[in-house]
Design a protein around this motif. Structure first.
Motif, PDB file in Angstrom:
ATOM      1  N   LEU A 192       6.882  15.210  -5.869  1.00 29.41           N
ATOM      2  CA  LEU A 192       5.702  15.107  -6.376  1.00 29.41           C
ATOM      3  C   LEU A 192       5.399  13.409  -6.179  1.00 29.41           C
ATOM      4  O   LEU A 192       6.427  12.626  -6.579  1.00 29.41           O
ATOM      5  CB  LEU A 192       5.717  15.316  -8.008  1.00 29.41           C
ATOM      6  CG  LEU A 192       4.578  14.565  -8.744  1.00 29.41           C
ATOM      7  CD1 LEU A 192       3.402  15.480  -8.598  1.00 29.41           C
ATOM      8  CD2 LEU A 192       4.902  14.764 -10.189  1.00 29.41           C
ATOM      9  N   SER A 193       4.400  12.758  -5.583  1.00 33.97           N
ATOM     10  CA  SER A 193       4.322  11.552  -5.280  1.00 33.97           C
ATOM     11  C   SER A 193       3.918  10.856  -6.477  1.00 33.97           C
ATOM     12  O   SER A 193       3.184  11.276  -7.213  1.00 33.97           O
ATOM     13  CB  SER A 193       3.536  11.366  -3.999  1.00 33.97           C
ATOM     14  OG  SER A 193       2.276  11.805  -4.405  1.00 33.97           O
ATOM     15  N   TYR A 194       4.076   9.506  -6.473  1.00 37.77           N
ATOM     16  CA  TYR A 194       3.472   8.547  -7.473  1.00 37.77           C
ATOM     17  C   TYR A 194       1.828   8.789  -7.694  1.00 37.77           C
ATOM     18  O   TYR A 194       1.144   8.879  -8.546  1.00 37.77           O
ATOM     19  CB  TYR A 194       3.724   7.080  -7.343  1.00 37.77           C
ATOM     20  CG  TYR A 194       4.955   6.726  -7.637  1.00 37.77           C
ATOM     21  CD1 TYR A 194       5.292   6.165  -8.778  1.00 37.77           C
ATOM     22  CD2 TYR A 194       6.140   6.709  -6.742  1.00 37.77           C
ATOM     23  CE1 TYR A 194       6.746   5.785  -9.221  1.00 37.77           C
ATOM     24  CE2 TYR A 194       7.247   6.412  -7.080  1.00 37.77           C
ATOM     25  CZ  TYR A 194       7.826   5.816  -8.090  1.00 37.77           C
ATOM     26  OH  TYR A 194       8.839   5.541  -8.292  1.00 37.77           O
ATOM     27  N   GLN A 229      -5.320  11.641   3.281  1.00 36.39           N
ATOM     28  CA  GLN A 229      -4.021  11.718   4.130  1.00 36.39           C
ATOM     29  C   GLN A 229      -3.547  13.053   4.731  1.00 36.39           C
ATOM     30  O   GLN A 229      -2.571  13.208   5.565  1.00 36.39           O
ATOM     31  CB  GLN A 229      -2.880  11.271   3.079  1.00 36.39           C
ATOM     32  CG  GLN A 229      -3.066   9.992   2.688  1.00 36.39           C
ATOM     33  CD  GLN A 229      -2.037   9.265   1.984  1.00 36.39           C
ATOM     34  OE1 GLN A 229      -1.056   9.151   2.163  1.00 36.39           O
ATOM     35  NE2 GLN A 229      -2.372   8.919   0.596  1.00 36.39           N
ATOM     36  N   ILE A 230      -3.919  14.250   3.764  1.00 40.97           N
ATOM     37  CA  ILE A 230      -3.509  15.549   4.562  1.00 40.97           C
ATOM     38  C   ILE A 230      -4.455  16.205   5.185  1.00 40.97           C
ATOM     39  O   ILE A 230      -4.566  17.403   5.395  1.00 40.97           O
ATOM     40  CB  ILE A 230      -2.993  16.361   3.201  1.00 40.97           C
ATOM     41  CG1 ILE A 230      -4.215  16.504   2.094  1.00 40.97           C
ATOM     42  CG2 ILE A 230      -1.823  15.701   2.469  1.00 40.97           C
ATOM     43  CD1 ILE A 230      -3.684  17.529   0.966  1.00 40.97           C
ATOM     44  N   ILE A 282       1.285   9.508   0.205  1.00 41.36           N
ATOM     45  CA  ILE A 282       2.025  10.725  -0.663  1.00 41.36           C
ATOM     46  C   ILE A 282       3.604  10.996  -0.168  1.00 41.36           C
ATOM     47  O   ILE A 282       4.181  11.838  -0.742  1.00 41.36           O
ATOM     48  CB  ILE A 282       1.296  11.943   0.110  1.00 41.36           C
ATOM     49  CG1 ILE A 282       1.177  12.002   1.489  1.00 41.36           C
ATOM     50  CG2 ILE A 282      -0.112  11.953  -0.612  1.00 41.36           C
ATOM     51  CD1 ILE A 282       0.714  13.370   2.274  1.00 41.36           C
ATOM     52  N   LYS A 283       3.839  10.112   0.641  1.00 37.25           N
ATOM     53  CA  LYS A 283       5.365  10.079   1.021  1.00 37.25           C
ATOM     54  C   LYS A 283       6.189   9.077   0.024  1.00 37.25           C
ATOM     55  O   LYS A 283       7.592   9.080   0.032  1.00 37.25           O
ATOM     56  CB  LYS A 283       5.643   9.304   2.465  1.00 37.25           C
ATOM     57  CG  LYS A 283       4.856  10.398   3.507  1.00 37.25           C
ATOM     58  CD  LYS A 283       5.221   9.654   4.942  1.00 37.25           C
ATOM     59  CE  LYS A 283       4.510  10.778   5.864  1.00 37.25           C
ATOM     60  NZ  LYS A 283       4.687  10.187   7.354  1.00 37.25           N
ATOM     61  N   LYS A 284       5.440   8.463  -1.035  1.00 35.69           N
ATOM     62  CA  LYS A 284       6.074   7.735  -1.889  1.00 35.69           C
ATOM     63  C   LYS A 284       6.637   8.631  -3.071  1.00 35.69           C
ATOM     64  O   LYS A 284       5.775   8.847  -3.853  1.00 35.69           O
ATOM     65  CB  LYS A 284       5.316   6.440  -2.437  1.00 35.69           C
ATOM     66  CG  LYS A 284       5.934   5.566  -3.242  1.00 35.69           C
ATOM     67  CD  LYS A 284       6.814   4.692  -2.777  1.00 35.69           C
ATOM     68  CE  LYS A 284       7.574   3.677  -3.628  1.00 35.69           C
ATOM     69  NZ  LYS A 284       8.568   2.840  -2.788  1.00 35.69           N
ATOM     70  N   ILE A 285       7.721   8.930  -3.118  1.00 39.81           N
ATOM     71  CA  ILE A 285       8.143  10.147  -4.089  1.00 39.81           C
ATOM     72  C   ILE A 285       8.522   9.808  -5.274  1.00 39.81           C
ATOM     73  O   ILE A 285       9.087   8.715  -5.611  1.00 39.81           O
ATOM     74  CB  ILE A 285       9.176  11.186  -3.385  1.00 39.81           C
ATOM     75  CG1 ILE A 285       8.624  11.647  -2.115  1.00 39.81           C
ATOM     76  CG2 ILE A 285       9.358  12.225  -4.442  1.00 39.81           C
ATOM     77  CD1 ILE A 285       7.448  12.456  -2.014  1.00 39.81           C
ATOM     78  N   MET A 304       0.850  -1.242  -0.101  1.00 44.03           N
ATOM     79  CA  MET A 304      -0.122  -0.016  -0.087  1.00 44.03           C
ATOM     80  C   MET A 304       1.060   1.326   0.201  1.00 44.03           C
ATOM     81  O   MET A 304       0.254   2.240  -0.079  1.00 44.03           O
ATOM     82  CB  MET A 304      -0.836  -0.115   1.315  1.00 44.03           C
ATOM     83  CG  MET A 304      -1.849  -1.030   1.267  1.00 44.03           C
ATOM     84  SD  MET A 304      -3.076  -0.926  -0.084  1.00 44.03           S
ATOM     85  CE  MET A 304      -3.938   0.340   0.313  1.00 44.03           C
ATOM     86  N   ASP A 305       2.254   1.049  -0.077  1.00 42.24           N
ATOM     87  CA  ASP A 305       3.097   2.417  -0.014  1.00 42.24           C
ATOM     88  C   ASP A 305       2.884   3.013  -1.259  1.00 42.24           C
ATOM     89  O   ASP A 305       3.080   4.433  -1.362  1.00 42.24           O
ATOM     90  CB  ASP A 305       4.512   1.678   0.087  1.00 42.24           C
ATOM     91  CG  ASP A 305       4.801   1.414   1.346  1.00 42.24           C
ATOM     92  OD1 ASP A 305       4.172   1.608   2.373  1.00 42.24           O
ATOM     93  OD2 ASP A 305       5.906   0.850   1.677  1.00 42.24           O
ATOM     94  N   PHE A 306       2.411   2.414  -2.311  1.00 43.25           N
ATOM     95  CA  PHE A 306       2.179   3.336  -3.559  1.00 43.25           C
ATOM     96  C   PHE A 306       1.085   4.521  -3.384  1.00 43.25           C
ATOM     97  O   PHE A 306       1.233   5.387  -3.960  1.00 43.25           O
ATOM     98  CB  PHE A 306       1.861   2.352  -4.530  1.00 43.25           C
ATOM     99  CG  PHE A 306       1.386   2.859  -5.895  1.00 43.25           C
ATOM    100  CD1 PHE A 306       2.205   3.484  -6.885  1.00 43.25           C
ATOM    101  CD2 PHE A 306      -0.014   3.294  -6.180  1.00 43.25           C
ATOM    102  CE1 PHE A 306       1.818   3.963  -7.808  1.00 43.25           C
ATOM    103  CE2 PHE A 306      -0.434   3.935  -7.270  1.00 43.25           C
ATOM    104  CZ  PHE A 306       0.696   4.367  -8.247  1.00 43.25           C
ATOM    105  N   PHE A 307       0.115   4.173  -2.606  1.00 42.78           N
ATOM    106  CA  PHE A 307      -0.964   5.096  -2.394  1.00 42.78           C
ATOM    107  C   PHE A 307      -0.499   5.974  -1.233  1.00 42.78           C
ATOM    108  O   PHE A 307      -1.297   7.018  -0.974  1.00 42.78           O
ATOM    109  CB  PHE A 307      -2.293   4.515  -2.098  1.00 42.78           C
ATOM    110  CG  PHE A 307      -2.808   3.519  -3.179  1.00 42.78           C
ATOM    111  CD1 PHE A 307      -3.587   3.961  -4.038  1.00 42.78           C
ATOM    112  CD2 PHE A 307      -2.472   2.182  -3.100  1.00 42.78           C
ATOM    113  CE1 PHE A 307      -4.065   3.269  -5.033  1.00 42.78           C
ATOM    114  CE2 PHE A 307      -3.101   1.182  -3.999  1.00 42.78           C
ATOM    115  CZ  PHE A 307      -3.634   1.863  -4.949  1.00 42.78           C
TER     116      PHE A 307
END
Length: 244
Positions: free
Chosen positions: A22-24, A64-65, A6-9, A1-4
């Motif tokens: 810019l996240s994925y 998330q934000i 916003i920290k996965k840049i 679930m890391d793909f979803f």
């Protein structure tokens, strides 16, 4: 679930003082949104598939934000995209072409303008209270299905009038788009121009750049739909003359 997350840049964009990560999920959501608007300008029903991807991913981002009001707006957009897909694909009992691009009638324009102005005024003077109430509903609902979250501290809206303009007109434009009224593009143009300035003033330069691109797409869509509406009107007149 890391793909979803916003920290996965995906990439660091050198915008502003510190740049922009810019996240994925934001990149894919943004591309889907741009494709949605572009395909809508070409009157392609598949635009709603990309619209659904866009609003779904943006809803995850807003969760998330902790922008719960924006999350609720995405829920409306999701429902509007589903309806738009159905409406653009539907064929009536005579197997004739369903919706055709056309202009609003003068009476419809007055009603849409009156409702929009009234809604903007109501939102402007009550935006903080309304958003707080909406956020509380979302938090309680998410807590009810097992999410461990608490009600965030909400700061007063930085630009209550312009924020209200964007929110109200976004709903109006989306409804008009699902019904293939040309005026939806004019409203999107207003929304995009206001959004460019708002995001720039708030330091969100990547989003501001995105809305500059959307402004160009909306201008092209407005041009194409004006031509299509004129063609459909001429075609309708010819059909009426042949019947009479």
């Amino acid at each position: 679930m890391d793909f979803f997350s916003i920290k996965k840049i995906l990439v660091h964009i050198p915008l502003g003082i510190d740049g922009y990560d810019l996240s994925y999920i934001e990149a894919i959501g943004t591309i889907a949104g741009l494709l949605c608007i572009w395909l809508a300008s070409q009157e392609k029903t598949i635009n709603y598939l990309f619209g659904l991807i866009n609003v779904t991913l943006f809803a995850v981002i807003f969760f998330q934000i902790q922008l719960y009001a924006s999350l609720i707006l995405q829920i409306f957009f999701f429902a509007a995209n589903v309806y738009g897909w159905y409406a653009w694909s539907r064929v009536d009992e005579q197997k004739q072409i369903k919706l055709k691009i056309r202009w609003l009638k003068p009476k419809q324009m007055i009603i849409v303008a009156a409702i929009s102005i009234l809604s903007i005024l109501i939102m402007t003077f009550n935006i903080d209270q309304i958003f707080a109430y909406m956020a509380e509903i979302v938090v309680v609902a998410l807590q009810g299905v097992g999410f461990n979250i608490t009600m965030p501290a909400l700061e007063p809206d930085a630009f209550p009038f312009w924020d209200s303009v964007v929110m109200v007109l976004s709903i109006v434009a989306m409804i008009l788009m699902t019904r293939k009224h040309v005026e939806n593009w004019l409203i999107w143009l207003i929304i995009n121009v206001v959004s460019v300035v708002l995001f720039y003033l708030q330091g969100v330069l990547a989003m501001s750049l995105q809305y500059i691109i959307l402004t160009g797409i909306a201008l092209n869509g407005f041009r194409l739909w004006i031509k299509a509406a004129q063609h459909n009107n001429e075609q309708q007149l010819e059909e009426n003359e042949s019947v009479s």
